[in-house]
Design an enzyme around this catalytic site. Structure first.
Site: not given
Ligand code: NAP
Length: 475
Positions: A154, A231, A250, A284
């Protein structure tokens, strides 16, 4: 529309290599071929670790590492438009957001250069105890070893920068495995590093099977730290499998925001409408759960919904687009299922909840039950819930009602309430009168609970990527 298809090889030990096999990169918007990259596996990953370990045998002094990082920052600025186009084509990220990502990456490298220049240990006050009298002691910061880096789709450029730049600042060589959907941005970054003068072996990029490359990073003892963004399921499993390494995670979030009745509702509505749907919610820290004090609920929605409906849904390559595609049609279908699940248990869709062509329209849901997936799990799509609350205690309990803890936000003019919320919200970061999607790259950024176990931001990551070595001198 995607730009002309690009072909890129892997970078191992300073060589751009083909493997005989290719990974196709397709546009999430229209399925067209954006590019292809050489597809590697376990053998390439092992050679990459060999190259990284060899490179670290000939350490680079801090001033050289800093100069390379500064030159990379400069190159990122000069080629920002090409970087943004690459991000946009392979991730389907609207150009508006892709340009911001490219600009932020330059600042990530600049901040890492600062850290390289000031990396130092401490003096130990030895005569503070009788045992230390007559001795001098200091600590040195030693590079931890080869860093294995695994990055998500992302933020395919800046999140790679957040791993590579601090590792180089710390004096560590890197083996990077980028997300298979978005390897082109990572390989472009590697090209810029090479152009900036990074010697062979300090950055190696291997694309391909996550399981194979991941296994090598887990099993090879020379890889002493794995830095993973992605994830929660994959991240925590990796950490379990590598108990003797540092595994810095993270991970995701289900980002809440509390809007009190005394807040500037117009300002809150603008910031939250922009930050719930930018990149179709695939950040996120995308705003996902909005809790509004009951007496301001209607007034907030009156301001919020028109702003959501004004967002432009369309081709990410178009400068006007705010909301593009999800990374894959299967993800879009999953998000629609989650919306349906919420509806089946009493929620109402206030806007969106349907497709515009192939794209999911920005969706706002009211009356979602706290245990509906959209209200406690990570949606990672263009969906947010808006829920009324009566007391600050209730709002904080609702916001904390998730396994995640990355960032949260509070809008209020009451300083005392804001600071109380900041103390009681169980998250790594709390923004006040700003959307919790906000991040400047020097901030300590990271989560608690299922959201992770570390802080990124060059100063914090450099510290993680070094060991303290104690030196005691008898005088
Ligand atoms: P993902 O599916 O977990 O993938 C992340 C990376 O892990 C990819 O490079 C993937 O490779 C790799 N991977 C998958 N299985 C692996 C395995 N068994 N061993 C080693 N590596 C493996 O996550 P994503 O869908 O790309 O990213 C979205 C997630 O990242 C969301 O949960 C989001 O919240 C989180 N995220 C967190 C932050 C943060 O800073 N906290 C920032 C951005 C995103 P392949 O692509 O080849 O499968």
């Amino acid at each position: 529309m995607a730009t002309t298809a690009t072909e890129r090889k892997l970078l191992v030990g300073g060589q751009w290599i083909e493997t005989g096999d290719w990974l196709e990169v397709l546009s999430p918007y229209d399925g067209s071929l954006v590019g292809r990259v050489a597809k590697g596996g376990a053998e390439d990953a092992r050679r990459a670790v060999d190259a990284a370990a060899r490179a670290m045998g000939d350490p680079l002094p801090a001033h050289e590492r800093a100069a390379i990082l500064d030159r990379t920052a400069q190159l990122v600025t000069e080629r920002a438009e090409e970087i943004a186009r690459t991000i946009s084509s392979e991730a389907g990220k609207p150009m508006k957001a892709a340009r911001i990502e490219a600009a932020r990456a330059s600042s990530t490298f600049t901040m890492a250069a600062v850290e390289a220049r000031k990396l130092a240990g401490d003096a130990v006050p030895m005569d503070a105890s009788p045992a230390g009298v007559g001795k001098l002691a200091l600590t040195l910061r030693i590079p931890i070893g080869v860093v294995g880096a695994i990055s998500p789709f992302n933020f395919p450029f800046n999140l790679v920068a957040h791993k590579v730049a601090p590792a180089l600042a710390a004096g560590c060589a890197v083996v990077l495995k980028p997300a298979s959907q978005t390897p082109l941005s990572a390989l472009l970054l590697a090209e810029l590093e090479t152009e900036a003068g990074l010697p062979p072996g300090w950055l190696n990029v291997v694309c391909g099977s996550a399981a194979e490359i991941g296994d090598v990073l887990v099993e090879d003892e020379r890889v002493t730290l794995i830095t993973f963004t992605g994830s929660a399921g994959v991240g925590w499993k990796l950490r379990e499998r590598a108990p003797r390494k540092r595994v810095n995670l993270e991970l995701g979030n289900a980002t809440p925001v509390v809007v009190a009745a005394d807040a500037d509702l117009e300002d809150a509505a603008s910031r939250l409408a922009a930050n719930a749907f930018s990149f179709a919610g695939q950040s996120c820290i995308s705003v996902q759960r909005i809790y509004v004090e009951r007496r301001a609920y209607d007034a907030f929605l009156e301001r919020f919904l028109p702003k959501v409906e004004a967002l432009v849904v369309g081709d990410p390559a178009d400068d006007a687009t705010d909301v593009g595609p999800l990374i894959a049609a299967s993800e879009r279908d999953r998000v629609l299922e989650w919306v349906d699940e919420a509806k089946a248990t009493g929620a109402r869709v206030l806007t969106g909840g349907e497709l515009a062509g192939e794209l999911l329209r920005p969706t706002v849901i009211a009356d979602a039950r706290p245990d509906a997936k959209v209200a406690c799990d990570e949606v990672f799509g263009p969906v947010c819930t808006v829920t009324a609350y009566d007391t600050l205690d209730e709002a904080i309990a609702l916001a904390n009602g998730t396994r995640y803890g990355l960032q949260a936000g509070v809008f209020t003019r009451d300083v005392k309430a804001a600071l109380e919320a900041a103390r009681r919200l169980e998250f790594g970061g709390v923004t006040i009168n700003e959307a919790p999607t906000f991040r400047a790259d020097q901030m300590p950024y990271g989560g608690i609970k299922d959201s992770g176990n570390t802080r990124e931001g060059p100063a914090y990551a450099v510290s993680e990527m070094t060991e303290e070595r104690l030196v005691v001198v008898q005088l």
